[in-house]
Design an enzyme around this catalytic site. Structure first.
Site, short mmCIF file in Angstrom:
data_model
loop_
_atom_site.label_atom_id
_atom_site.label_comp_id
_atom_site.label_asym_id
_atom_site.label_seq_id
_atom_site.Cartn_x
_atom_site.Cartn_y
_atom_site.Cartn_z
N HIS A 153 35.43 32.95 46.36
CA HIS A 153 36.28 31.94 47.01
C HIS A 153 35.49 30.76 47.59
O HIS A 153 35.53 30.47 48.78
CB HIS A 153 37.13 32.60 48.10
N GLU A 247 49.92 30.04 44.44
CA GLU A 247 50.85 29.05 45.00
C GLU A 247 50.59 27.65 44.47
O GLU A 247 49.45 27.28 44.17
CB GLU A 247 50.73 29.00 46.52
N TYR A 268 44.31 44.04 46.42
CA TYR A 268 43.91 44.60 45.14
C TYR A 268 43.97 46.13 45.11
O TYR A 268 43.99 46.73 44.04
CB TYR A 268 42.51 44.11 44.76
#
Length: 372
Positions: A153, A247, A268
Site C-alpha cells: 500500500h 471504490e 483476507y
C-alpha cells in the site's frame, strides 16, 4: 456469547450478500471485441506509469526502478534516477508532465524511497527535467514518513487539476488502524500541493496543530487510480478494498472516505473489519466493486476514435486481467463492460495525444487498442 457470535457472523454474511446483490444490479457485459490490440513497447515487466512527451515519444516507469524513454521504436533507459526502494507493492510508480511542460519542462514522479526516518521506505514525490536521456534539476517535493519495511500500500498516482494544483496519493502502508484516519500522520491520504511542492494556503488542515498540511482528503486504503474528470474538472480516485469494497470516489476538500471505519469488504481471513458501510460524516463511494477487481490505472475517454466509449471511464483490473469500461451518466455508474479480456494484469491505462488508448500490462509492456 455463542448467540452473539452467530449474530455477528450472520450480519457479516448478510452484508456481503447485500453488496454483491447491489453490484450485480449493474451486470458486467462481455467483451464486444470491436478492436484489435497492438503491442507498441515490449519487454517491460511492470509498466506502472506512462507520460507522452510533446514529440509523441513516451516515458514509462518500470516498478523495479527503471525509467524508459521510447522514441522512434527504440527503448532507452533514462539515467540519474534516484534510488528506488523496490519491495512488495513499492517501487518506481507514477509519472506525469506539468500542464505547461512545453514552457517549463517539469516531470513529476512518485516512487518508494528509503530517505527519512525509520527502516524501509515510503512514498515520495519529486520533479525533474529530462536532458540527454538523463534526469536533471531533481527537486524533492514531498516524502511520506516514517519509513516501514511493510511491503504493501504505497499508492501512488499523480494528477493536476484545472487550477494547476498537483494531487498525489499514498496508501496506508498496511497500518490501517493507525494511519488513514489520523491527519497528523502520513499515508492513506490524497495530498494537494502547488506545482513547486509548497502547501496551498487554502488546504483544509493548514494551521491545525501537528497536522500534515499537504493532506487534502483522508481515510483511503490504497489509491492506484487518480484522474481529472474532463467535463467537471473534479478529481476522481479509485482504491483497493480488501475482499470486496474497491471504490470509486470523487475527491472533496477535507473529506473522510472512511477506511477502515466503514468498508464494503471483509478481511483476507474472512473476518470483519467493520460492521458498517455508512456513517455520518464519511463520504459514500460513487461506486464499489464486490467482489474486488483489484483496480489499477484510470482514464476518462474523450477521443472520437471510440464513439461507444466516449464520455465514460476506463479502469484496469489486476485480478481479472481485463480493462473495464465503466459507463457513466454524469456522476452515476450505469453500466460495465469488459475490454481486452485476458490481456494480463492491467497496471495502467491512458489516452494518448493521438486519441488512442494505451494499456500498461504486466509481463508484456504497452499495448494499444485500435478500433475496427
Amino acid at each position: 456469547m455463542r448467540s452473539l457470535a452467530i449474530f455477528i457472523f450472520s450480519f457479516v454474511i448478510f452484508s456481503c450478500e447485500a453488496q454483491l446483490k447491489t453490484n450485480n444490479a449493474i451486470s458486467l457485459q462481455e467483451d464486444a471485441k470491436n478492436y484489435s490490440l497492438e503491442t507498441v513497447v515490449d519487454g517491460i515487466n511492470n509498466p506502472w506509469g506512462m507520460a507522452f512527451l510533446p514529440d509523441g515519444s513516451l516515458l514509462i516507469t518500470e516498478k523495479s526502478g527503471i525509467l524508459y524513454h521510447f522514441k522512434n521504436g527504440t527503448k532507452t533507459e533514462v539515467k540519474n534516477l534516484p534510488a528506488v526502494y523496490n519491495r512488495g507493492q513499492g517501487g518506481l510508480m507514477d509519472i506525469v508532465l506539468h500542464p505547461n511542460y512545453v514552457q517549463n519542462g517539469w516531470i513529476y514522479i512518485t516512487y518508494a524511497s528509503t530517505e527519512g526516518e525509520g527502516e524501509g521506505g515510503n512514498t515520495k514525490l519529486i520533479r525533474a527535467k529530462l536532458e540527454n536521456e538523463s534526469l536533471v534539476q531533481i527537486e524533492s517535493l514531498y516524502k511520506c514518513g516514517p519509513n516501514t519495511t511493510r511491503g504493501q500500500h504505497f499508492g501512488s498516482r499523480i494528477v493536476f487539476d484545472n487550477a494547476g494544483y498537483l494531487y498525489f496519493s499514498a496508501g496506508e502502508r498496511g497500518n490501517h488502524f493507525v494511519n488513514p484516519q489520523d491527519i497528523k500522520r502520513d499515508n492513506g491520504k490524497i495530498y494537494r500541493l502547488n506545482d513547486d511542492g509548497s502547501i496551498p494556503k487554502d488546504n483544509p488542515f493548514v494551521g491545525q496543530a501537528n497536522a500534515k498540511e499537504a493532506i487534502y482528503s483522508y481515510g483511503h486504503r490504497n489509491p492506484q487510480g487518480l484522474a481529472k474528470n474532463p467535463v467537471t474538472g473534479a478529481i476522481w480516485e479509485h482504491e483497493h478494498g480488501p475482499q470486496g469494497g474497491d471504490e470509486i470516489n470523487i475527491i472533496k476538500k477535507a473529506a473522510n472516505y472512511g477506511w477502515p471505519v466503514v468498508t464494503y469488504g471483509i478481511d483476507y481471513d474472512n473476518s470483519s473489519i467493520s460492521n458498517i458501510q455508512q456513517k455520518e460524516g464519511i463520504e459514500d463511494p460513487l461506486y464499489y466493486w464486490a467482489p474486488s477487481i483489484a483496480p489499477s490505472g484510470m482514464a476518462f475517454i474523450t477521443s472520437n476514435k471510440y464513439p461507444d466509449w466516449k464520455g465514460h471511464l476506463l479502469v484496469g483490473s489486476l485480478k481479472f486481467q481485463y480493462l473495464e469500461l465503466v459507463k457513466l451518466d454524469g456522476n452515476k455508474v450505469i453500466g460495465r463492460q469488459k475490454i481486452a479480456t485476458n490481456v494480463g494484469r492491467l497496471r495502467n491505462v491512458t489516452q494518448g495525444p493521438d486519441g488512442f488508448i494505451y494499456m500498461g500490462v504486466e509481463g508484456k509492456g504497452i499495448v494499444k487498442i485500435i478500433p475496427n
